[in-house]
Design a protein around this motif. Sequence first.
Motif, PDB file in Angstrom:
ATOM      1  N   VAL A   1       0.845  -1.200   0.000  1.00  0.00           N
ATOM      2  CA  VAL A   1       0.000   0.000   0.000  1.00  0.00           C
ATOM      3  C   VAL A   1       0.880   1.250   0.000  1.00  0.00           C
ATOM      4  CG1 VAL A   1      -1.624   1.376   1.376  1.00  0.00           C
ATOM      5  CG2 VAL A   1      -1.995  -1.084   1.105  1.00  0.00           C
ATOM      6  N   ARG A   2       1.871   1.288   0.887  1.00  0.00           N
ATOM      7  CA  ARG A   2       2.755   2.459   0.974  1.00  0.00           C
ATOM      8  C   ARG A   2       3.517   2.679  -0.322  1.00  0.00           C
ATOM      9  NH1 ARG A   2       4.908  -0.453   5.658  1.00  0.00           N
ATOM     10  NH2 ARG A   2       3.489  -0.122   7.417  1.00  0.00           N
ATOM     11  N   SER A   3       3.837   1.582  -1.017  1.00  0.00           N
ATOM     12  CA  SER A   3       4.606   1.671  -2.252  1.00  0.00           C
ATOM     13  C   SER A   3       3.731   1.930  -3.478  1.00  0.00           C
ATOM     14  CB  SER A   3       5.398   0.375  -2.470  1.00  0.00           C
ATOM     15  OG  SER A   3       6.278   0.148  -1.389  1.00  0.00           O
ATOM     16  N   GLY A   4       2.422   1.977  -3.270  1.00  0.00           N
ATOM     17  CA  GLY A   4       1.509   2.256  -4.374  1.00  0.00           C
ATOM     18  C   GLY A   4       1.259   1.086  -5.297  1.00  0.00           C
ATOM     19  N   GLN A   5       1.604  -0.145  -4.862  1.00  0.00           N
ATOM     20  CA  GLN A   5       1.400  -1.315  -5.714  1.00  0.00           C
ATOM     21  C   GLN A   5      -0.010  -1.879  -5.582  1.00  0.00           C
ATOM     22  OE1 GLN A   5       4.590  -4.204  -5.992  1.00  0.00           O
ATOM     23  NE2 GLN A   5       6.091  -2.739  -5.249  1.00  0.00           N
ATOM     24  N   ILE A   6      -0.673  -1.600  -4.454  1.00  0.00           N
ATOM     25  CA  ILE A   6      -2.090  -1.914  -4.282  1.00  0.00           C
ATOM     26  C   ILE A   6      -2.732  -0.766  -3.507  1.00  0.00           C
ATOM     27  CG2 ILE A   6      -1.764  -4.436  -4.294  1.00  0.00           C
ATOM     28  CD1 ILE A   6      -2.095  -4.381  -1.247  1.00  0.00           C
ATOM     29  N   THR A   7      -4.062  -0.714  -3.495  1.00  0.00           N
ATOM     30  CA  THR A   7      -4.753   0.317  -2.719  1.00  0.00           C
ATOM     31  C   THR A   7      -5.010  -0.177  -1.305  1.00  0.00           C
ATOM     32  OG1 THR A   7      -6.985  -0.465  -3.299  1.00  0.00           O
ATOM     33  CG2 THR A   7      -5.922   1.120  -4.809  1.00  0.00           C
ATOM     34  N   ARG A   8      -5.179   0.744  -0.395  1.00  0.00           N
ATOM     35  CA  ARG A   8      -5.496   0.383   0.988  1.00  0.00           C
ATOM     36  C   ARG A   8      -6.825  -0.364   1.047  1.00  0.00           C
ATOM     37  NH1 ARG A   8      -8.178   2.918   5.387  1.00  0.00           N
ATOM     38  NH2 ARG A   8      -7.249   2.412   7.438  1.00  0.00           N
ATOM     39  N   GLU A   9      -7.772   0.062   0.234  1.00  0.00           N
ATOM     40  CA  GLU A   9      -9.090  -0.582   0.201  1.00  0.00           C
ATOM     41  C   GLU A   9      -8.971  -2.039  -0.237  1.00  0.00           C
ATOM     42  OE1 GLU A   9      -8.361   2.398  -1.127  1.00  0.00           O
ATOM     43  OE2 GLU A   9      -9.353   3.544   0.493  1.00  0.00           O
ATOM     44  N   ALA A  10      -8.108  -2.305  -1.240  1.00  0.00           N
ATOM     45  CA  ALA A  10      -7.922  -3.679  -1.709  1.00  0.00           C
ATOM     46  C   ALA A  10      -7.271  -4.535  -0.629  1.00  0.00           C
ATOM     47  CB  ALA A  10      -7.062  -3.684  -2.979  1.00  0.00           C
ATOM     48  N   ALA A  11      -6.331  -3.940   0.125  1.00  0.00           N
ATOM     49  CA  ALA A  11      -5.667  -4.671   1.210  1.00  0.00           C
ATOM     50  C   ALA A  11      -6.657  -5.018   2.312  1.00  0.00           C
ATOM     51  CB  ALA A  11      -4.526  -3.835   1.774  1.00  0.00           C
ATOM     52  N   ILE A  12      -7.512  -4.060   2.663  1.00  0.00           N
ATOM     53  CA  ILE A  12      -8.520  -4.305   3.702  1.00  0.00           C
ATOM     54  C   ILE A  12      -9.485  -5.394   3.247  1.00  0.00           C
ATOM     55  CG2 ILE A  12     -10.483  -3.300   4.921  1.00  0.00           C
ATOM     56  CD1 ILE A  12      -8.934  -0.648   4.953  1.00  0.00           C
ATOM     57  N   THR A  13      -9.881  -5.326   1.992  1.00  0.00           N
ATOM     58  CA  THR A  13     -10.790  -6.339   1.441  1.00  0.00           C
ATOM     59  C   THR A  13     -10.189  -7.727   1.530  1.00  0.00           C
ATOM     60  OG1 THR A  13     -11.792  -4.750  -0.090  1.00  0.00           O
ATOM     61  CG2 THR A  13     -12.034  -7.081  -0.627  1.00  0.00           C
ATOM     62  N   GLU A  14      -8.894  -7.840   1.202  1.00  0.00           N
ATOM     63  CA  GLU A  14      -8.225  -9.143   1.277  1.00  0.00           C
ATOM     64  C   GLU A  14      -8.191  -9.666   2.705  1.00  0.00           C
ATOM     65  OE1 GLU A  14      -3.852 -11.176   0.404  1.00  0.00           O
ATOM     66  OE2 GLU A  14      -4.528  -9.490  -0.832  1.00  0.00           O
ATOM     67  N   LEU A  15      -7.904  -8.792   3.663  1.00  0.00           N
ATOM     68  CA  LEU A  15      -7.850  -9.219   5.066  1.00  0.00           C
ATOM     69  C   LEU A  15      -9.221  -9.621   5.581  1.00  0.00           C
ATOM     70  CD1 LEU A  15      -5.420  -6.514   6.513  1.00  0.00           C
ATOM     71  CD2 LEU A  15      -4.916  -8.934   6.201  1.00  0.00           C
ATOM     72  N   GLU A  16     -10.226  -8.868   5.202  1.00  0.00           N
ATOM     73  CA  GLU A  16     -11.571  -9.130   5.717  1.00  0.00           C
ATOM     74  C   GLU A  16     -12.271 -10.274   4.996  1.00  0.00           C
ATOM     75  OE1 GLU A  16     -13.573  -5.366   5.598  1.00  0.00           O
ATOM     76  OE2 GLU A  16     -12.576  -4.635   7.435  1.00  0.00           O
TER      77      GLU A  16
END
Length: 389
Positions: free
Chosen positions: A301-316
């Motif tokens: 997310v910090r590196s701009g390779q994925i969005t924060r929203e996509a990361a949250i979706t994957e975790l949830e």
Amino acid sequence: MEAKTSSWKFKAIDEHQRCSRCVLDTTVSDIWFDAAGVCKYCYIHDEMERLHPLENMEEALGKIVKKIRKAGRNKSYDCIVGVSGGRDSIYTLYLARKLGLRPLAVYFDNGWNTETAVSNIRKATDLLRVDLHTVTADPDEFRDLQRAFLRASVPDADIPTVYAIHSVLYEKAAKENIRYILHGHSFRTEGTSPISWTYMDGRYIKDIHQKFGSGVIRSFKILTLPWLLYCVFVKRIKEVRLLEYIEYNKKKVDEVLKHDLDWVYYGGHHHKNLYTNFFQSFLLPEKFNIDKRKTELSALVRSGQITREAAITELEAGSYRYERSVVMYAIAKLGLSLEEWEHVYYRAPRSHKEFRTYLPLIRLLRLPIWVACKLRILPYILYLKYASP
């Protein structure tokens, strides 16, 4: 003037809070947030970006390569690369050769690597024409050390492998008079593992083994502080994270490795090693409520390779998936009966703070450590992770 990190401001942590920039949260016990809700590890990332800006990466990479070549003049090798068969280490080896370096590949065999990982190492070293030095741990001795960490009930149960890899790299570098060790870690894709999730030093390992293990470790050297200082200041060995000097994208790297080295993916981050698979997909989330996907996703997310929203979706979408067969294999290979395993598993979690470590000394010496990091004698991440507030 002391490091910028000394001026970081933070606020009290709510009962549960997730970083407003990445996806790390208060399951990390040593985390803090600033007034805007940005976490400690985002600050560490930004400090690393400041030290390794992408706009200057070609110039900085050229300088470090020139230094490595100069130090290795008239020697068989000018650097050492630790290889595990995974993406990061194999690409580091590949990049070293592309840059015209003459690496020696070093593989620590703890008896748990998959055939896929071993095959990746063999193909890469053959195709790149790199010599391979393998250090094989005594299986009974190493399993005893692994059982000791499990019985200690700390979330650092994979540290025996990680620390042994560091140890054999330094030992080989010292023996061969090689001044540079290249690591396959990138803060842009893996992040910095929280100290409350992953702590390691030689004193810590010895204390855990003395209290919960048996016998003597002979198949590799425990990297004690005096030995490390000898390697750094007498042998002048330096660690270089080569991937910090390039724009590193996992998907693109996978394509390159598959095309050029016939590299094969092993099904999950760090799943090239069956013990790490068991530890990271089952033991950490089920016993310690630690999901290491958060560290890796936060870095992306910090590196701009994925969005924060996509990361949250994957975790949830669900917890870390594990295979029951891998769990049962690990328990059996460790030599634990189901009764012994239940006793280990249900023991209350503990922290590295409850054991003897070098951490108090590191914190006491934070200023000279900062100076050594500024002079590029030590990796700056050492200061940011262990010595900074």
